[in-house]
Write a protein that holds these residues in place. Structure first.
Motif, mmCIF file in Angstrom:
data_model
loop_
_atom_site.group_PDB
_atom_site.id
_atom_site.type_symbol
_atom_site.label_atom_id
_atom_site.label_comp_id
_atom_site.label_asym_id
_atom_site.label_seq_id
_atom_site.Cartn_x
_atom_site.Cartn_y
_atom_site.Cartn_z
ATOM 1 N N ALA A 1 -2.354 -5.544 14.500
ATOM 2 C CA ALA A 1 -2.765 -6.068 13.203
ATOM 3 C C ALA A 1 -2.626 -4.984 12.148
ATOM 4 C CB ALA A 1 -4.208 -6.570 13.272
ATOM 5 N N VAL A 2 -2.981 -3.766 12.536
ATOM 6 C CA VAL A 2 -2.892 -2.639 11.611
ATOM 7 C C VAL A 2 -1.458 -2.448 11.138
ATOM 8 C CG1 VAL A 2 -2.954 -0.108 11.522
ATOM 9 C CG2 VAL A 2 -4.933 -1.374 12.343
ATOM 10 N N GLU A 3 -0.543 -2.395 12.117
ATOM 11 C CA GLU A 3 0.852 -2.188 11.756
ATOM 12 C C GLU A 3 1.370 -3.313 10.865
ATOM 13 O OE1 GLU A 3 2.806 -1.840 15.499
ATOM 14 O OE2 GLU A 3 1.532 -0.140 16.026
ATOM 15 N N ASP A 4 0.955 -4.517 11.183
ATOM 16 C CA ASP A 4 1.487 -5.682 10.477
ATOM 17 C C ASP A 4 0.881 -5.897 9.102
ATOM 18 O OD1 ASP A 4 3.018 -6.204 12.584
ATOM 19 O OD2 ASP A 4 2.072 -8.086 13.171
ATOM 20 N N GLU A 5 -0.407 -5.778 9.020
ATOM 21 C CA GLU A 5 -1.066 -6.395 7.867
ATOM 22 C C GLU A 5 -1.943 -5.481 7.025
ATOM 23 O OE1 GLU A 5 -1.162 -10.887 9.606
ATOM 24 O OE2 GLU A 5 -3.065 -9.809 9.507
ATOM 25 N N LEU A 6 -2.256 -4.312 7.544
ATOM 26 C CA LEU A 6 -3.037 -3.388 6.731
ATOM 27 C C LEU A 6 -2.101 -2.431 6.008
ATOM 28 C CD1 LEU A 6 -6.090 -2.321 8.942
ATOM 29 C CD2 LEU A 6 -5.994 -4.103 7.200
ATOM 30 N N SER A 7 -2.507 -2.062 4.823
ATOM 31 C CA SER A 7 -1.747 -1.035 4.108
ATOM 32 C C SER A 7 -2.718 -0.241 3.247
ATOM 33 C CB SER A 7 -0.663 -1.678 3.238
ATOM 34 O OG SER A 7 -1.255 -2.474 2.238
ATOM 35 N N LEU A 8 -2.219 0.843 2.714
ATOM 36 C CA LEU A 8 -3.047 1.631 1.807
ATOM 37 C C LEU A 8 -2.509 1.523 0.394
ATOM 38 C CD1 LEU A 8 -3.726 5.008 3.693
ATOM 39 C CD2 LEU A 8 -5.222 3.008 3.479
ATOM 40 N N HIS A 9 -3.426 1.373 -0.546
ATOM 41 C CA HIS A 9 -3.098 1.587 -1.945
ATOM 42 C C HIS A 9 -3.721 2.909 -2.352
ATOM 43 C CE1 HIS A 9 -1.868 -2.677 -3.482
ATOM 44 N NE2 HIS A 9 -1.137 -2.262 -2.458
ATOM 45 N N PHE A 10 -3.270 3.416 -3.475
ATOM 46 C CA PHE A 10 -3.743 4.730 -3.910
ATOM 47 C C PHE A 10 -4.110 4.671 -5.389
ATOM 48 C CE2 PHE A 10 -0.735 5.068 -0.474
ATOM 49 C CZ PHE A 10 -1.407 5.874 0.438
ATOM 50 N N GLN A 11 -5.299 5.150 -5.691
ATOM 51 C CA GLN A 11 -5.709 5.141 -7.095
ATOM 52 C C GLN A 11 -5.818 6.579 -7.604
ATOM 53 O OE1 GLN A 11 -9.612 3.537 -8.178
ATOM 54 N NE2 GLN A 11 -8.721 2.740 -10.069
ATOM 55 N N PRO A 12 -5.041 6.905 -8.634
ATOM 56 C CA PRO A 12 -5.077 8.268 -9.158
ATOM 57 C C PRO A 12 -6.447 8.651 -9.721
ATOM 58 C CG PRO A 12 -3.085 7.156 -9.902
ATOM 59 C CD PRO A 12 -3.962 6.106 -9.252
ATOM 60 N N ILE A 13 -6.776 9.909 -9.522
ATOM 61 C CA ILE A 13 -7.970 10.518 -10.099
ATOM 62 C C ILE A 13 -7.451 11.598 -11.050
ATOM 63 C CG2 ILE A 13 -10.040 11.897 -9.590
ATOM 64 C CD1 ILE A 13 -10.001 10.551 -6.751
ATOM 65 N N TYR A 14 -7.796 11.471 -12.314
ATOM 66 C CA TYR A 14 -7.236 12.364 -13.334
ATOM 67 C C TYR A 14 -8.213 13.447 -13.776
ATOM 68 C CZ TYR A 14 -3.280 9.199 -14.116
ATOM 69 O OH TYR A 14 -2.144 8.457 -13.971
ATOM 70 N N TYR A 15 -7.667 14.614 -14.091
ATOM 71 C CA TYR A 15 -8.450 15.614 -14.808
ATOM 72 C C TYR A 15 -8.781 15.038 -16.181
ATOM 73 C CZ TYR A 15 -6.753 19.363 -11.699
ATOM 74 O OH TYR A 15 -6.455 20.167 -10.630
ATOM 75 N N VAL A 16 -10.001 15.236 -16.633
ATOM 76 C CA VAL A 16 -10.339 14.752 -17.963
ATOM 77 C C VAL A 16 -9.574 15.547 -19.023
ATOM 78 C CG1 VAL A 16 -12.193 14.695 -19.682
ATOM 79 C CG2 VAL A 16 -12.570 13.724 -17.425
ATOM 80 N N ASP A 17 -9.483 16.841 -18.853
ATOM 81 C CA ASP A 17 -8.886 17.696 -19.885
ATOM 82 C C ASP A 17 -7.382 17.502 -20.026
ATOM 83 O OD1 ASP A 17 -11.380 18.715 -20.228
ATOM 84 O OD2 ASP A 17 -11.065 20.389 -18.839
ATOM 85 N N SER A 18 -6.685 17.606 -18.900
ATOM 86 C CA SER A 18 -5.233 17.716 -18.998
ATOM 87 C C SER A 18 -4.516 16.384 -18.847
ATOM 88 C CB SER A 18 -4.726 18.668 -17.918
ATOM 89 O OG SER A 18 -4.908 18.062 -16.657
ATOM 90 N N GLU A 19 -5.212 15.363 -18.455
ATOM 91 C CA GLU A 19 -4.592 14.060 -18.180
ATOM 92 C C GLU A 19 -3.562 14.143 -17.066
ATOM 93 O OE1 GLU A 19 -3.410 12.111 -21.810
ATOM 94 O OE2 GLU A 19 -5.343 12.556 -22.737
ATOM 95 N N GLU A 20 -3.663 15.169 -16.250
ATOM 96 C CA GLU A 20 -2.818 15.255 -15.063
ATOM 97 C C GLU A 20 -3.560 14.699 -13.858
ATOM 98 O OE1 GLU A 20 -1.356 19.209 -14.363
ATOM 99 O OE2 GLU A 20 -0.451 19.243 -16.367
#
Ligand code: C2E
Ligand code: MG
Ligand code: MG
Ligand code: MG
Length: 282
Positions: free
Chosen positions: A34-53
């Motif tokens: 099930a893991v191989e077939d149907e689970l995936s990861l999304h990724f949400q960026p975490i930004y520095y407040v100062d540099s917007e990087e």
């Protein structure tokens, strides 16, 4: 067909979730499919407040079930915890997140930090530390680039045991973040002896800011106390400019939320890297 086969597998998976009297091995075997077939990861960026990087990304599980469609982690994580399946799922999450880290390192030369959620049941499994050491041996990734997100509830269940495991994690070189701060009961002072580097202020706390002025004063005090304890602060669930401006003015170090990016699949994150940093050929 492969599709029908996948459907059968997920049927078995769901059945076994419902009547989890099947042997653990069989259950995990099915889960791996099930893991191989149907689970995936999304990724949400975490930004520095100062540099917007981008400072790092949080790995967030997605289940696109052939039977049920998209299932929210808020629904299936508790189920996985209940049944113990979280142990295998969690292990897969760590492997998958590391695979992606290595790929991004190779392609874009970005030594991005990866934030990975851990559940209490997973961490309290007797083999957890050993398994993690094995993963670091096999994958050859710098553990300092990984920050495990842990909620205070894990500590509430069994403080001494929790403290012991957190110590083991720190010894491996990983970083620790306290997730969902502001939703539970712990005060920062009760957590001062725990080895966290980052405090993540929960979205619900951010949402209440505009409504109640007193909360702004409380947040300001939390941020100041966190900094005096050498913790960096992430504000989660920032959706609007005025929330961004407010938390930035209060001294938050990092922000995460729809305002900057929602959780995104791997290739969409790579688009961001391509815009921001010179591309390396693979
Ligand atoms: P979390 O760790 O607190 O993750 C943040 C959640 O807030 C994510 O929900 C994310 O999509 C959502 N979010 C981020 N920015 C915004 C925003 O601006 N507005 C709104 N409305 N939401 C925002 P998601 O992906 O549905 O995950 C829910 C929870 O499921 C996570 O909360 C975490 O506790 C758990 N979870 C997700 N992936 C994993 C995993 O791999 N392992 C474990 N143990 N738990 C996971
Ligand atoms: Mg989290
Ligand atoms: Mg959170
Ligand atoms: Mg959470």
């Amino acid at each position: 067909s492969a599709k029908a086969e996948g459907r059968n597998r997920i049927h078995i998976f769901n059945d076994q979730i419902k009547h989890h009297n099947a042997s653990q091995i069989k259950l995990e075997e099915q889960l791996r499919h099930a893991v191989e077939d149907e689970l995936s990861l999304h990724f949400q960026p975490i930004y520095y407040v100062d540099s917007e990087e981008i400072y790092g990304v949080e790995a967030l599980l997605r289940w696109n079930s052939k039977e049920f469609g998209k299932v929210s982690p808020r629904d299936f994580i508790p189920l996985a915890e209940e049944t113990g399946l979280i142990v295998s799922i969690g292990e897969w999450v760590i492997y998958e997140a590391i695979r992606v880290m290595k790929k991004w390192q190779r392609k874009y030369d970005v030594p991005i930090k990866m934030f990975i959620n851990l559940s209490s049941r997973q961490v309290n499994h007797p083999n957890f530390s050993r398994e993690l050491k094995r993963i670091f041996d096999i994958t050859d990734i710098d553990p300092r680039r990984i920050s495990f997100e842990i909620t205070e509830s894990m500590m509430i269940d069994n403080f001494e045991q929790g403290k012991l495991i957190l110590g083991e994690l720190i010894d491996m070189g990983v970083k620790l973040s306290l997730d969902d701060f502001g939703t539970g009961y712990s005060s920062l002072s009760s957590l001062r002896h725990l080895p966290f580097q980052i405090l993540k202020i929960d979205k619900s706390f951010i949402d209440d800011l505009s409504a109640v002025d007193a909360n702004v004063a409380i947040l300001k005090a939390i941020i100041e106390m966190a900094h005096s304890l050498n913790l960096s602060v992430v504000a989660e669930g920032i959706e609007r400019q005025e929330q961004y401006d407010l938390v930035a003015s209060l001294g938050v170090d990092f922000i995460q939320g729809y305002y900057t990016n929602p959780p995104l699949p791997e290739d969409k994150i790579e688009k961001i890297f391509q815009e921001k940093t010179p591309t390396k050929t693979e």
